[in-house]
Design an enzyme around this catalytic site. Structure first.
Site, short mmCIF file in Angstrom:
data_model
loop_
_atom_site.label_atom_id
_atom_site.label_comp_id
_atom_site.label_asym_id
_atom_site.label_seq_id
_atom_site.Cartn_x
_atom_site.Cartn_y
_atom_site.Cartn_z
N ASN A 2 0.72 -1.54 0.01
CA ASN A 2 -0.13 0.05 0.35
C ASN A 2 0.92 1.27 -0.17
O ASN A 2 2.07 1.01 0.57
CB ASN A 2 -0.83 0.40 1.45
N GLU A 22 0.24 5.33 0.27
CA GLU A 22 -0.55 6.19 0.78
C GLU A 22 0.08 7.63 1.04
O GLU A 22 0.95 8.14 -0.62
CB GLU A 22 -0.49 6.40 2.38
N CYS A 61 -3.99 0.63 -2.48
CA CYS A 61 -4.39 -0.85 -1.43
C CYS A 61 -3.36 -1.77 -2.04
O CYS A 61 -2.87 -1.30 -3.77
CB CYS A 61 -5.17 -1.21 -1.28
N GLU A 72 -3.31 -4.18 -2.98
CA GLU A 72 -3.83 -5.29 -4.33
C GLU A 72 -3.89 -4.80 -5.61
O GLU A 72 -3.74 -5.67 -6.66
CB GLU A 72 -5.34 -5.95 -3.85
N CYS A 98 -10.44 -4.56 0.39
CA CYS A 98 -11.32 -3.69 0.74
C CYS A 98 -12.29 -3.86 -0.33
O CYS A 98 -12.23 -4.28 -1.34
CB CYS A 98 -11.25 -2.73 0.53
N CYS A 145 -10.68 -3.39 -3.91
CA CYS A 145 -9.70 -3.40 -4.35
C CYS A 145 -10.80 -5.20 -4.55
O CYS A 145 -10.64 -5.86 -5.65
CB CYS A 145 -8.99 -4.14 -3.21
#
Length: 160
Positions: A62, A64, A73, A75, A112, A115
């Site tokens: 990930n 940010e 993210c 994934e 999430c 994703c």
């Protein structure tokens, strides 16, 4: 009025030692790449490792950003890179590991919603399921045989 019941089934491994050897190696790569995440705001680090049908392994962590929606993210970093670098390869398996700087993550952490939708796109594109293994920092690992277990009423291109 009718009703619909939707059920999902997951395989539960009590530890990494119970995983098949190829998945164990993939999960170890997810754990290692998790250390490369950039998470100064959430302090929540995620690593993802994808096994492709051409035997390549693609990693993501990930990333940010102070403008929160601008981050990605783990994934999606891995899936989008796989799509860009190996557009004709199929994703066979995804291993995901998550950890926090604030507490020990003992529960498996699934992808999430964003994703899930991104992985669903690739699963539909390749017309074959993607095995998804996910864990926290320690403890059990859950396996989903397909993204459809995590997102059973998936939005797909046929609706457009």
């Amino acid at each position: 009025m009718d009703s619909i019941k939707i059920a999902s089934t997951f395989t539960v491994y009590n530890s990494e030692n119970e995983l098949p050897n190829d998945v164990k190696a993939l999960m170890q790569q997810a754990v290692a790449v998790r250390q490369k995440s950039y998470a100064p705001y959430s302090k929540f680090h995620v690593g993802a490792a994808l096994l492709l049908d051409n035997k390549e392994v693609v990693l993501g962590s990930n990333q940010e950003n102070a403008a929160y929606p601008s981050g990605l993210c783990a994934e999606r970093v891995a899936v989008f890179y796989a799509g860009a670098k190996y557009p004709d390869a199929k994703i066979l398996k995804i291993a995901i590991s998550a950890a926090s700087e604030e507490t020990v993550v003992k529960e498996p952490i699934p992808p999430c919603g964003a994703c899930r939708q991104s992985v669903a796109e690739y699963e539909m594109k390749q017309n074959s399921p993607i095995e998804i293994y996910f864990m926290g920092e320690t403890g059990k690992i859950y396996k989903s045989d397909s993204l459809k277990n995590l997102l059973p009423m998936v939005f797909e291109s046929k609706y457009l």
